[in-house]
Design a protein around this motif. Sequence first.
Motif, PDB file in Angstrom:
ATOM      1  N   ARG A 101       1.163  -1.548  -0.218  1.00  0.00           N
ATOM      2  CA  ARG A 101       0.207  -0.105  -0.400  1.00  0.00           C
ATOM      3  C   ARG A 101       1.037   1.322   0.093  1.00  0.00           C
ATOM      4  O   ARG A 101       1.878   1.461   0.309  1.00  0.00           O
ATOM      5  CB  ARG A 101      -0.956   0.325   1.400  1.00  0.00           C
ATOM      6  N   ARG A 162     -11.540   5.611  -3.760  1.00  0.00           N
ATOM      7  CA  ARG A 162     -10.376   5.023  -4.391  1.00  0.00           C
ATOM      8  C   ARG A 162     -10.592   2.876  -4.303  1.00  0.00           C
ATOM      9  O   ARG A 162     -11.126   2.874  -5.764  1.00  0.00           O
ATOM     10  CB  ARG A 162      -9.260   4.375  -4.234  1.00  0.00           C
ATOM     11  N   GLN A 226     -12.171  10.865   2.149  1.00  0.00           N
ATOM     12  CA  GLN A 226     -12.011  10.758   2.635  1.00  0.00           C
ATOM     13  C   GLN A 226     -10.312  12.199   2.844  1.00  0.00           C
ATOM     14  O   GLN A 226     -10.014  12.951   2.466  1.00  0.00           O
ATOM     15  CB  GLN A 226     -10.520  10.251   1.445  1.00  0.00           C
ATOM     16  N   PRO A 262     -16.120  -0.427   2.780  1.00  0.00           N
ATOM     17  CA  PRO A 262     -15.355  -0.852   3.145  1.00  0.00           C
ATOM     18  C   PRO A 262     -14.815  -0.899   4.749  1.00  0.00           C
ATOM     19  O   PRO A 262     -13.945  -1.250   4.596  1.00  0.00           O
ATOM     20  CB  PRO A 262     -14.516  -0.058   1.678  1.00  0.00           C
ATOM     21  N   PRO A 264     -12.633   2.212   6.974  1.00  0.00           N
ATOM     22  CA  PRO A 264     -13.326   2.396   8.399  1.00  0.00           C
ATOM     23  C   PRO A 264     -14.584   2.953   7.869  1.00  0.00           C
ATOM     24  O   PRO A 264     -14.327   3.428   7.346  1.00  0.00           O
ATOM     25  CB  PRO A 264     -12.165   3.267   9.201  1.00  0.00           C
TER      26      PRO A 264
END
Length: 307
Positions: A101, A162, A226, A262, A264
């Motif tokens: 990542r 993403r 985000q 997805p 958190p």
Amino acid sequence: MRHLMSPLDFTVEELDKLFNLANDIETNPKKYAHSCDGKKLATCFYEPSTRTRLSFEAAMINLGGHVIGFSDASCSSASKGESVSDTIRMISCYADICAMRHPKEGAPMVAASKSRIPVVNAGDGGHQHPTQTLTDLLTIRSLKGRLNNFTIGLCGDLKFGRTVHSLIHALERYDNISFVFISPEELKIPDYIIEMLKEKNIPYKEVIRLEEVMPELDILYMTRVQRERFFNEEDYVRLKDFYILNKEKMALGKEDMLVLHPLPRVNEISVEVDDDPRAAYFRQVQYGVYARMALILTLLEIDIDSL
Ligand code: NCD
């Protein structure tokens, strides 16, 4: 040797095979418990993660393998200035497969080009997150029995998310999918995705209010705003609570709708929704482990027929 950079790296047929394998793992975990004995997974995480990293690690351990790695760029040699290319050359001597990542879009691709072992993109900036997509598709396929013929609403931060970008790319290959994009003006889905949908004649619409479209949805995919990709905190604070899915809004949805996230989660799904049978986000986490187990077996070319 194969890598996984984008969900499109696998054909629809290959994905079917992978999901069948994941479902077999789910029903017969013991059969796979030693399938990766002696193998090592390296998790190279240059950006914070709990779920994805631990999910990869749990997957490898469930297969009998071992895990090495780092979970923070500051405690790796990146802080001394080492390039991703050099790091992967070194990791190739230590491990059999690597999950990476990185905050920079494309960094796992650079690593893959220099690697002697399969590299999996575990999220690169605001770009792609293919193993989350495998998780999402496996969850939908397992709980709904199909990957075609539905209307999916994607809600929240569609600009920087993403997981959303990867999921749309993967779903556009299945029949009769229509997309409903639910976001504030500032967090709209990127133009290049809209162009792609137009080119392929895939139905979509963009709305601001979730309530307005709730009754049409077969799947509602919620996402967090985000924060780390915002340029200023003020905009984040203004937008962070734009959507809060609660009991009232759930009452407008179909009886067999699925709510995915997805994770958190921050505030976008009220905890009162967790007990609703349509809330599938914690089951989704479990499917993530099966999807990653199936992926590891596939990329390591383990002969599953001999297990
Ligand atoms: C997602 C990610 O990292 O993009 N999380 C995850 O991998 N499950 C979503 C997010 O961080 O909001």
